[in-house]
Design an enzyme around this catalytic site. Structure first.
Site, short mmCIF file in Angstrom:
data_model
loop_
_atom_site.label_atom_id
_atom_site.label_comp_id
_atom_site.label_asym_id
_atom_site.label_seq_id
_atom_site.Cartn_x
_atom_site.Cartn_y
_atom_site.Cartn_z
CB CYS B 53 -1.04 -0.04 1.14
SG CYS B 53 -2.03 -1.24 1.04
N PRO B 54 1.84 1.53 1.00
CG PRO B 54 3.52 1.02 2.27
CD PRO B 54 2.24 0.56 1.81
#
Lengths: 206, 193
Positions: B53-54
């Site tokens: 996700c990041p």
């Protein structure tokens, strides 16, 4: 298309009516090369000139890319160059361009005509079209009408089929696409627009 | 069933926002009204404090200015709370670069509305929704598992959708392939003379 006739026999009577109205003769300088487009333009312009003594053609080896450049009877460049074989939707546009520079030209709104003549700075316009685009002739005919009225306006018409690299160069999202003064303002106008709308866009550029 | 042209439901969600140059982040309520009259992207991801996700959120953060320049707001969305978003933002270098609103959807109202909620996990699929100024889905994609998304491609899609929305049927596609049949001329000189 090499070998076949570009202008069908059935078109000749209608074209004769248009040529009969020409107030002055016009000249087409065909810049040819050995590309398919270059050869086709050479053949097309020769076929057209054979239909009337109101159109003279000169053949010139293309210094850069092939095209048909239009000239007034007095030798002035009309500022209209077709880098496109005027087939498909653009055949009528090309005949209209000849009629516009031969005079009297297509009748337009008097006020719009006056305004078009007031443009005093150079407007170099590139129009990218496809021959199957039904929206393109509206823009091509309007822009070239303006070019026929004002020496400060020049129009080059490019057939995307022969200049596909323009898609990447201009991040082209559709046609018709007009690029005004590429070297300066680089204004883009997309889509079908009428004469008055396009004139307003040009007047908007200082 | 396709979600294209679906109108998003009314919603009210808390967002964590740390604007560019701001010393501290803040919480803000975002509602459907905030999405109207402009283009928006709802960018769902499974959960805060996960690995992939990041990277895709950072990818999006790097292009955020370009999205703003074309009048498009970005909202990342997960089923975490806004407090978790804040904690993640403050503890991850990559996430700490995000300046767009991070929407909290702990009740999964948004995720359910757009059919990306995984009931069994209580998390959202990797769904991306481009919402037009009328609040309707103009384009979307949902990726399975850990397949990341491409922010450049997303930007291109938003620009293309904006272009089509603006010009409608005034344009034709610039498309031609070698070998296409040469077009015959057609004559219609009515109106010329």
């Amino acid at each position: 298309m090499i070998g076949e006739s570009f202008i069908p026999q059935s078109f000749h009577p209608q074209l004769a009516q248009v040529f009969a109205r020409f107030e002055h003769p016009v000249r087409i300088v065909t810049h040819y090369d050995q590309s398919d487009l270059g050869k086709d333009l050479q053949k097309f312009s020769s076929e057209l000139a054979a239909l009337t003594d109101k159109i003279a053609i000169s053949l010139k080896e293309a210094a850069d890319i092939p095209g048909m450049e239009l000239f007034f009877h007095d030798g002035r460049a009309a500022g209209i160059i077709y880098h496109a074989l005027p087939n498909g939707q653009e055949f009528n546009s090309f005949i209209a361009a000849l009629y516009n520079i031969a005079g009297p030209g297509k009748v337009i709104d008097v006020e719009a005509e006056k305004k078009a003549k007031t443009i005093t700075s150079k407007k170099a316009i590139k129009i990218i079209v496809t021959l199957s685009c039904h929206n393109c002739p509206v823009v091509v005919q309007a822009m070239q009408r303006m070019a026929s009225l004002n020496d400060n306006i020049s129009v080059e018409i490019f057939d995307y089929a022969h200049f596909a690299d323009l898609k990447d160069k201009y991040d082209l999202k559709g046609v018709p696409c007009c690029i005004i003064n590429e070297e300066d303002e680089r204004k883009f106008i997309y889509g079908k627009k009428e004469f008055s709308e396009l004139l307003a866009e040009l007047l908007d550029i200082k | 069933m396709s979600l294209i042209n679906k109108e998003i439901a009314d919603f009210s969600a808390q967002a964590f926002i740390k604007a560019a140059g701001a010393e501290k982040g803040k919480f803000k309520t975002i509602t459907k009204a905030d999405l109207l009259d402009k283009w928006s992207v709802l960018f769902f991801y499974p959960a805060d404090f996960t690995f992939i996700c990041p990277t895709e959120l950072e990818d999006l953060a790097n292009l955020y200015e370009k999205f703003q320049n074309i009048g498009c707001e970005i909202y990342s969305v997960s089923c975490d709370t806004h407090f978790v978003h804040k904690a993640w933002h403050e503890n991850s270098t990559k996430v700490g670069r995000i300046t767009y609103p991070m929407l909290a959807d702990p009740t999964a109202a948004l995720a359910r509305d757009l059919d990306v909620y995984i009931e069994a996990d209580g998390m959202a699929e990797r769904g991306t929704f481009i919402i037009n100024p009328k609040g309707r889905v103009a384009a979307y994609e949902v990726n399975a598992g850990n397949v990341g998304r491409n922010a450049d491609e997303l930007l291109r899609k938003v620009e293309a959708l904006q272009f089509v929305a603006k010009h409608g049927d005034e344009v034709c596609p610039a498309k031609w392939q070698p070998g296409d049949e040469t077009l015959k001329p057609s004559i219609d000189l009515v109106g010329l003379l």
